[in-house]
Design a protein around this motif. Sequence first.
Motif, PDB file in Angstrom:
ATOM      1  N   GLY A  59      34.877  15.850  42.358  1.00  0.00           N
ATOM      2  CA  GLY A  59      33.476  15.442  42.393  1.00  0.00           C
ATOM      3  C   GLY A  59      32.555  16.412  41.670  1.00  0.00           C
ATOM      4  O   GLY A  59      31.423  16.662  42.114  1.00  0.00           O
ATOM      5  N   LEU A  60      33.021  16.956  40.542  1.00  0.00           N
ATOM      6  CA  LEU A  60      32.251  17.954  39.811  1.00  0.00           C
ATOM      7  C   LEU A  60      31.214  17.313  38.894  1.00  0.00           C
ATOM      8  O   LEU A  60      31.448  16.256  38.313  1.00  0.00           O
ATOM      9  N   GLN A  61      30.091  17.968  38.761  1.00  0.00           N
ATOM     10  CA  GLN A  61      29.124  17.630  37.731  1.00  0.00           C
ATOM     11  C   GLN A  61      29.494  18.405  36.470  1.00  0.00           C
ATOM     12  O   GLN A  61      29.729  19.616  36.526  1.00  0.00           O
ATOM     13  N   VAL A  62      29.554  17.719  35.343  1.00  0.00           N
ATOM     14  CA  VAL A  62      29.793  18.371  34.057  1.00  0.00           C
ATOM     15  C   VAL A  62      28.452  18.437  33.337  1.00  0.00           C
ATOM     16  O   VAL A  62      27.945  17.425  32.854  1.00  0.00           O
ATOM     17  N   THR A  63      27.858  19.617  33.324  1.00  0.00           N
ATOM     18  CA  THR A  63      26.501  19.753  32.791  1.00  0.00           C
ATOM     19  C   THR A  63      26.454  19.709  31.275  1.00  0.00           C
ATOM     20  O   THR A  63      25.383  19.564  30.690  1.00  0.00           O
ATOM     21  N   GLY A  64      27.603  19.832  30.634  1.00  0.00           N
ATOM     22  CA  GLY A  64      27.663  19.709  29.187  1.00  0.00           C
ATOM     23  C   GLY A  64      29.082  19.932  28.715  1.00  0.00           C
ATOM     24  O   GLY A  64      29.890  20.567  29.396  1.00  0.00           O
ATOM     25  N   ALA A  98      30.091  13.773  31.107  1.00  0.00           N
ATOM     26  CA  ALA A  98      29.238  14.943  30.895  1.00  0.00           C
ATOM     27  C   ALA A  98      27.774  14.529  30.766  1.00  0.00           C
ATOM     28  O   ALA A  98      27.453  13.464  30.229  1.00  0.00           O
ATOM     29  N   ASP A  99      26.896  15.410  31.235  1.00  0.00           N
ATOM     30  CA  ASP A  99      25.461  15.152  31.130  1.00  0.00           C
ATOM     31  C   ASP A  99      24.996  15.126  29.679  1.00  0.00           C
ATOM     32  O   ASP A  99      24.013  14.472  29.349  1.00  0.00           O
ATOM     33  N   CYS A 100      25.693  15.877  28.806  1.00  0.00           N
ATOM     34  CA  CYS A 100      25.333  15.891  27.394  1.00  0.00           C
ATOM     35  C   CYS A 100      26.484  16.487  26.594  1.00  0.00           C
ATOM     36  O   CYS A 100      27.377  17.143  27.149  1.00  0.00           O
ATOM     37  N   LEU A 101      26.457  16.246  25.296  1.00  0.00           N
ATOM     38  CA  LEU A 101      27.304  16.952  24.345  1.00  0.00           C
ATOM     39  C   LEU A 101      26.422  17.970  23.639  1.00  0.00           C
ATOM     40  O   LEU A 101      25.425  17.603  23.006  1.00  0.00           O
ATOM     41  N   VAL A 102      26.771  19.234  23.752  1.00  0.00           N
ATOM     42  CA  VAL A 102      26.007  20.293  23.104  1.00  0.00           C
ATOM     43  C   VAL A 102      26.367  20.339  21.618  1.00  0.00           C
ATOM     44  O   VAL A 102      27.552  20.322  21.254  1.00  0.00           O
TER      45      VAL A 102
END
Length: 279
Positions: A59-64, A98-102
């Motif tokens: 249940g991890l958040q992937v911030t990027g 992921a929340d975004c691709l850096v």
Amino acid sequence: MTEIVEGLSLNLATVRQQWGFVEAVEGCLRHGIRAIAPWRDQVAAIGLDEAARIVRKEGLQVTGLCRGGFFPAPDAAGRQAAIDDSFHAVDEAAALNADCLVLVVGGLPESSRDIVGARQMVTDGIAALLPHAIAAGVPLAIEPLHPMYAADRACVNTLRQALDICDALDPEKSGALGVAMDVYHCWWDPELEAQILRAGPKRLLAHHICDWLVPTRDMLTDRGMMGDGVIDLPAIRRMVEAGGFSGPQEVEIFSAENWWKKPGDEVLATCVERFRAVC
């Protein structure tokens, strides 16, 4: 049961010399960190499917996801290869939710002195990538890098420059294109607060933290732990919160002669301690 550290994410580069993806996730869970930002090579080492399975299971958040970009190249084939690679990066970010691709956009092409032309290649590359990212549901986060990297890593060096690209390619502020604001690269900028407020919640996609050491012995691999340098981290946190950013602060530390040499659990314990004390 370990207390969850709300508002903290770990960029897995911070422990890349100690641990692979699996060990880093296990370490984060031991220390109550429920958000991560992996690098593509770390994901590739265990396979995208397995990395995505672990993210879902825990249940991890992937911030990027780090990273796409490096668009400038001496010829059309090189520029297309960079775009194609970034297409794959978008797909990987989507698989990880992921929340975004850096995007680290790239510097001057080999043998070039044309930084204006390089910046146009960046804009053109992002323009080519953006429809695929929108279709995949992956926001693109341009990360401006400190000017010392302009030649080799990123010819976009300020939030103003990054936001100008965003406004040109996504004038509606759809949320599909924004910025990753890393304090290591932007803390010195006299326009920082104004540009953070300009970005607003639709453009502020990630907030990376560490510290700037005096002296800095290596411009790439001598970042400091929060509180060990000269960056006013609480002030910048107030800026990003005023700009509407409410996501986790993501610790990203490259430290060849210090933190990469320490046990991973010691690094994570210090990250948690400093996050609570000085951020």
